[in-house]
Design an enzyme around this catalytic site. Structure first.
Site, PDB file in Angstrom:
ATOM      1  N   LYS A  44       0.946  -1.211  -0.270  1.00 37.43           N
ATOM      2  CA  LYS A  44       0.082   0.037   0.041  1.00 37.43           C
ATOM      3  C   LYS A  44       0.869   1.065  -0.162  1.00 37.43           C
ATOM      4  O   LYS A  44       0.394   2.547  -0.018  1.00 37.43           O
ATOM      5  CB  LYS A  44      -0.988   0.052   1.224  1.00 37.43           C
ATOM      6  CG  LYS A  44      -2.163  -1.075   1.401  1.00 37.43           C
ATOM      7  CD  LYS A  44      -3.122  -0.556   2.165  1.00 37.43           C
ATOM      8  CE  LYS A  44      -2.815  -0.660   3.648  1.00 37.43           C
ATOM      9  NZ  LYS A  44      -4.056  -0.606   4.616  1.00 37.43           N
ATOM     10  N   LYS A  46       2.842   2.009   2.428  1.00 35.39           N
ATOM     11  CA  LYS A  46       2.687   2.721   3.653  1.00 35.39           C
ATOM     12  C   LYS A  46       3.908   1.919   4.799  1.00 35.39           C
ATOM     13  O   LYS A  46       4.202   0.659   4.622  1.00 35.39           O
ATOM     14  CB  LYS A  46       1.154   2.244   4.414  1.00 35.39           C
ATOM     15  CG  LYS A  46       0.251   3.321   4.033  1.00 35.39           C
ATOM     16  CD  LYS A  46      -0.948   3.077   5.053  1.00 35.39           C
ATOM     17  CE  LYS A  46      -1.724   4.271   5.250  1.00 35.39           C
ATOM     18  NZ  LYS A  46      -2.978   4.044   6.015  1.00 35.39           N
TER      19      LYS A  46
END
Ligand code: C2G
Length: 132
Positions: A44, A46
């Site tokens: 993602k 992240k």
């Protein structure tokens, strides 16, 4: 027994997350949180401050949460919904429309985000404070 599921990273747990979890639980009787693994987080784009085990432990201590499972991919939602016999998927409205393809097997609800708080904002404000 109405079963609800929600997905996320839930890093640096804050009251925006708690609002979401409370609202999700209010949609049913049993709330499953599919928590993004560290590997999925990198997919993602992240990097969470707390690793999966710590984020899982924090979520499991919240009264609204009944079960924490792993979120390992974007595609697992359909399988999760069937496996856990989920009635409702709840997400913050920053995801509005993104999971409508699941409406054939589950009720999809987007609830308003808590606007003024985010993990990113916490991190950047703390960085600014340390600079001064
Ligand atoms: N959220 C919120 N208010 C905030 C911050 C987050 O309501 N101020 C909600 C988000 O909308 C999301 C949930 O809390 O429904 C978790 O947020 P994140 O941890 O940022 O999750 P995200 O990266 O959006 O991952 O497959 C779906 C993804 O895993 C969702």
């Amino acid at each position: 027994m109405k079963r609800v599921i929600t997905y996320g990273t839930f890093d640096l747990l804050h009251y925006g997350h708690i609002n979401l979890l409370r609202r999700a639980k209010e949609c049913g009787d049993y709330l499953i949180v599919a928590l993004s693994t560290d590997e999925f987080n990198s997919l993602k784009g992240k990097k969470s401050y707390f690793d999966f085990q710590k984020r899982k432990m924090l979520l499991e201590s919240i009264r609204y949460v009944d079960l924490v499972i792993e979120e390992r991919s974007w595609e697992q939602k359909r399988e999760d919904i069937k496996l856990y016999q989920v009635d409702t998927l709840v997400m913050g409205d920053d995801w509005i429309g993104k999971f409508d393809d699941l409406k054939d097997i589950v009720e999809v609800k987007y609830v308003s985000r808590t606007p003024e708080v985010s993990t990113t904002k916490i991190k950047s404000e703390l960085k600014e404070e340390i600079k001064i």
